[in-house]
Design a protein around this motif. Structure first.
Motif, PDB file in Angstrom:
ATOM      1  N   ARG A  91       2.184  13.618  -9.772  1.00 29.72           N
ATOM      2  CA  ARG A  91       2.725  14.908  -9.983  1.00 29.72           C
ATOM      3  C   ARG A  91       3.372  14.925 -11.455  1.00 29.72           C
ATOM      4  NH1 ARG A  91       4.901  14.319  -4.715  1.00 29.72           N
ATOM      5  NH2 ARG A  91       6.654  13.013  -5.510  1.00 29.72           N
ATOM      6  N   THR A  92       3.856  13.849 -11.922  1.00 27.07           N
ATOM      7  CA  THR A  92       4.355  13.862 -13.172  1.00 27.07           C
ATOM      8  C   THR A  92       3.442  14.479 -14.196  1.00 27.07           C
ATOM      9  OG1 THR A  92       5.762  12.241 -12.719  1.00 27.07           O
ATOM     10  CG2 THR A  92       5.824  12.634 -15.278  1.00 27.07           C
ATOM     11  N   VAL A  93       2.300  13.757 -14.013  1.00 26.11           N
ATOM     12  CA  VAL A  93       1.181  14.066 -14.987  1.00 26.11           C
ATOM     13  C   VAL A  93       0.764  15.699 -14.788  1.00 26.11           C
ATOM     14  CG1 VAL A  93      -1.253  13.987 -15.508  1.00 26.11           C
ATOM     15  CG2 VAL A  93       0.051  11.786 -15.039  1.00 26.11           C
ATOM     16  N   ALA A  94       0.488  16.297 -13.772  1.00 23.63           N
ATOM     17  CA  ALA A  94       0.260  17.549 -13.606  1.00 23.63           C
ATOM     18  C   ALA A  94       1.293  18.344 -14.031  1.00 23.63           C
ATOM     19  CB  ALA A  94       0.169  17.821 -11.722  1.00 23.63           C
TER      20      ALA A  94
ATOM     21  N   GLU B  31      -3.809   3.302  -8.716  1.00 25.28           N
ATOM     22  CA  GLU B  31      -5.183   3.518  -8.078  1.00 25.28           C
ATOM     23  C   GLU B  31      -5.972   2.345  -7.828  1.00 25.28           C
ATOM     24  OE1 GLU B  31      -6.652   6.936 -10.197  1.00 25.28           O
ATOM     25  OE2 GLU B  31      -5.822   8.347  -9.129  1.00 25.28           O
ATOM     26  N   GLU B  32      -5.836   1.588  -8.966  1.00 31.68           N
ATOM     27  CA  GLU B  32      -6.558   0.181  -8.920  1.00 31.68           C
ATOM     28  C   GLU B  32      -5.944  -0.762  -7.738  1.00 31.68           C
ATOM     29  OE1 GLU B  32      -7.122  -2.539 -12.510  1.00 31.68           O
ATOM     30  OE2 GLU B  32      -7.646  -0.695 -13.505  1.00 31.68           O
ATOM     31  N   ALA B  33      -4.539  -0.763  -8.068  1.00 30.80           N
ATOM     32  CA  ALA B  33      -3.884  -1.614  -6.905  1.00 30.80           C
ATOM     33  C   ALA B  33      -4.251  -1.144  -5.499  1.00 30.80           C
ATOM     34  CB  ALA B  33      -2.411  -1.550  -7.248  1.00 30.80           C
ATOM     35  N   ILE B  34      -4.097  -0.007  -5.361  1.00 29.01           N
ATOM     36  CA  ILE B  34      -4.533   0.597  -3.875  1.00 29.01           C
ATOM     37  C   ILE B  34      -5.906   0.192  -3.539  1.00 29.01           C
ATOM     38  CG2 ILE B  34      -5.180   2.978  -2.748  1.00 29.01           C
ATOM     39  CD1 ILE B  34      -2.668   3.814  -4.299  1.00 29.01           C
ATOM     40  N   GLU B  35      -6.846   0.404  -4.493  1.00 28.80           N
ATOM     41  CA  GLU B  35      -8.182  -0.068  -4.206  1.00 28.80           C
ATOM     42  C   GLU B  35      -8.367  -1.596  -3.709  1.00 28.80           C
ATOM     43  OE1 GLU B  35     -11.707   0.232  -7.280  1.00 28.80           O
ATOM     44  OE2 GLU B  35     -10.966   2.060  -6.937  1.00 28.80           O
ATOM     45  N   ASP B  36      -7.687  -2.397  -4.507  1.00 28.62           N
ATOM     46  CA  ASP B  36      -7.552  -3.803  -4.173  1.00 28.62           C
ATOM     47  C   ASP B  36      -7.082  -4.246  -2.855  1.00 28.62           C
ATOM     48  OD1 ASP B  36      -8.737  -4.478  -6.578  1.00 28.62           O
ATOM     49  OD2 ASP B  36      -6.796  -5.351  -7.457  1.00 28.62           O
ATOM     50  N   ILE B  37      -5.982  -3.272  -2.523  1.00 29.96           N
ATOM     51  CA  ILE B  37      -5.169  -3.544  -1.135  1.00 29.96           C
ATOM     52  C   ILE B  37      -6.119  -3.107  -0.152  1.00 29.96           C
ATOM     53  CG2 ILE B  37      -3.030  -2.893   0.113  1.00 29.96           C
ATOM     54  CD1 ILE B  37      -1.753  -2.426  -2.867  1.00 29.96           C
ATOM     55  N   GLU B  38      -6.638  -2.122  -0.298  1.00 31.89           N
ATOM     56  CA  GLU B  38      -7.791  -1.328   0.829  1.00 31.89           C
ATOM     57  C   GLU B  38      -8.786  -2.405   1.091  1.00 31.89           C
ATOM     58  OE1 GLU B  38      -8.321   2.353  -0.328  1.00 31.89           O
ATOM     59  OE2 GLU B  38      -6.629   3.247   0.782  1.00 31.89           O
ATOM     60  N   HIS B  39      -9.326  -2.840  -0.112  1.00 32.25           N
ATOM     61  CA  HIS B  39     -10.307  -3.951   0.059  1.00 32.25           C
ATOM     62  C   HIS B  39      -9.846  -5.298   0.674  1.00 32.25           C
ATOM     63  CE1 HIS B  39     -13.925  -6.063  -1.244  1.00 32.25           C
ATOM     64  NE2 HIS B  39     -13.290  -7.093  -1.730  1.00 32.25           N
ATOM     65  N   ALA B  40      -8.627  -5.663   0.390  1.00 33.90           N
ATOM     66  CA  ALA B  40      -7.884  -6.757   1.232  1.00 33.90           C
ATOM     67  C   ALA B  40      -7.821  -6.520   2.581  1.00 33.90           C
ATOM     68  CB  ALA B  40      -6.805  -7.055   0.513  1.00 33.90           C
ATOM     69  N   LEU B  41      -7.470  -5.278   2.907  1.00 31.69           N
ATOM     70  CA  LEU B  41      -7.296  -5.030   4.486  1.00 31.69           C
ATOM     71  C   LEU B  41      -8.592  -4.806   5.144  1.00 31.69           C
ATOM     72  CD1 LEU B  41      -4.571  -2.225   3.992  1.00 31.69           C
ATOM     73  CD2 LEU B  41      -4.239  -4.432   5.198  1.00 31.69           C
ATOM     74  N   ALA B  42      -9.707  -4.357   4.464  1.00 23.79           N
ATOM     75  CA  ALA B  42     -11.014  -4.380   5.065  1.00 23.79           C
ATOM     76  C   ALA B  42     -11.505  -5.750   5.292  1.00 23.79           C
ATOM     77  CB  ALA B  42     -11.901  -3.769   4.256  1.00 23.79           C
ATOM     78  N   ARG B  43     -11.150  -6.859   4.225  1.00 27.27           N
ATOM     79  CA  ARG B  43     -11.730  -8.231   4.582  1.00 27.27           C
ATOM     80  C   ARG B  43     -10.730  -8.916   5.628  1.00 27.27           C
ATOM     81  NH1 ARG B  43     -11.660 -11.735  -0.341  1.00 27.27           N
ATOM     82  NH2 ARG B  43     -13.294 -12.662   0.756  1.00 27.27           N
TER      83      ARG B  43
ATOM     84  N   LEU C  99       0.884  -1.098   0.165  1.00 24.54           N
ATOM     85  CA  LEU C  99       0.073  -0.163   0.029  1.00 24.54           C
ATOM     86  C   LEU C  99       1.027   1.262  -0.004  1.00 24.54           C
ATOM     87  CD1 LEU C  99      -2.923   1.072   0.281  1.00 24.54           C
ATOM     88  CD2 LEU C  99      -2.673   1.219   2.484  1.00 24.54           C
ATOM     89  N   SER C 100       2.039   1.186   0.792  1.00 22.43           N
ATOM     90  CA  SER C 100       2.724   2.375   0.974  1.00 22.43           C
ATOM     91  C   SER C 100       3.614   2.801  -0.400  1.00 22.43           C
ATOM     92  CB  SER C 100       3.691   2.562   2.217  1.00 22.43           C
ATOM     93  OG  SER C 100       4.793   1.719   2.025  1.00 22.43           O
ATOM     94  N   VAL C 101       4.081   1.552  -1.027  1.00 21.69           N
ATOM     95  CA  VAL C 101       4.777   1.571  -2.480  1.00 21.69           C
ATOM     96  C   VAL C 101       3.746   2.103  -3.378  1.00 21.69           C
ATOM     97  CG1 VAL C 101       5.648  -0.015  -4.179  1.00 21.69           C
ATOM     98  CG2 VAL C 101       6.185  -0.316  -1.724  1.00 21.69           C
ATOM     99  N   GLN C 102       2.368   1.761  -3.433  1.00 22.33           N
ATOM    100  CA  GLN C 102       1.649   2.102  -4.603  1.00 22.33           C
ATOM    101  C   GLN C 102       1.183   3.408  -4.427  1.00 22.33           C
ATOM    102  OE1 GLN C 102       1.007   0.784  -7.123  1.00 22.33           O
ATOM    103  NE2 GLN C 102       1.733  -1.573  -6.876  1.00 22.33           N
ATOM    104  N   THR C 103       1.127   3.917  -2.911  1.00 22.67           N
ATOM    105  CA  THR C 103       0.565   5.186  -2.655  1.00 22.67           C
ATOM    106  C   THR C 103       1.778   6.176  -3.197  1.00 22.67           C
ATOM    107  OG1 THR C 103      -0.645   4.618  -0.776  1.00 22.67           O
ATOM    108  CG2 THR C 103      -0.374   6.910  -0.796  1.00 22.67           C
ATOM    109  N   ASP C 104       2.871   5.809  -2.725  1.00 16.37           N
ATOM    110  CA  ASP C 104       4.212   6.614  -3.245  1.00 16.37           C
ATOM    111  C   ASP C 104       4.315   6.752  -4.678  1.00 16.37           C
ATOM    112  OD1 ASP C 104       4.811   7.155  -0.594  1.00 16.37           O
ATOM    113  OD2 ASP C 104       6.663   5.991  -0.831  1.00 16.37           O
TER     114      ASP C 104
END
Ligand SMILES: [Zn+2]
Length: 128
Positions: free
Chosen positions: A44-47, A75-87, A32-37
């Motif tokens: 930032r690059t896009v912006a 963002e997809e990976a973060i969603e999946d990881i947060e979902h897994a943590l909730a489970r 999660l922290s890797v993907q968030t970073d």
């Protein structure tokens, strides 16, 4: 809330040993922290590329599109990881979301945020 945390490892519906759950939770938090970073950096690059239209040509245009795609992945990976943590919290972690089968531990260790067992994942991929 505190009792839910304690019960997650000992609940009879939970097919995984508590020490495996702890290890997988750590893997998920790390990921999660890797993907968030990564998402922040790519964002930032896009912006930056967006605010300077002169650079958004040729090679830079390709980079801009690639960066946007990568933000999507993160963002997809973060969603999946947060979902897994909730489970993990509610004790349903480790079970396939499509069928009643448990997800094998070796699969979870390779992909801690896996939602489906191998046959169900293959079906999901085939439907895309
Ligand atoms: Zn399944």
């Amino acid at each position: 809330m505190d009792t839910a945390l304690i019960d997650a490892g000992t609940s009879p519906t939970q097919p995984l040993p508590a020490e495996a759950l702890t290890r997988l939770r750590n893997l998920l938090l790390q990921e999660l922290s890797v993907q968030t970073d990564q998402a922040e950096e790519q964002g930032r690059t896009v912006a930056e590329l967006r605010t300077d239209p002169d650079t958004a040509i040729g090679q830079f245009e390709v980079d801009w599109e690639l960066a946007e795609v990568m933000v999507g992945w993160s963002e997809e990976a973060i969603e999946d990881i947060e979902h897994a943590l909730a489970r993990l919290e509610d004790g349903s972690y480790g079970r396939c979301e499509q069928c009643p089968r448990p997800i094998p531990l070796e699969r979870l260790e390779a992909i801690p945020h896996a939602r489906f067992c191998v046959p169900c994942q293959a079906r999901q991929d085939a439907m895309r």
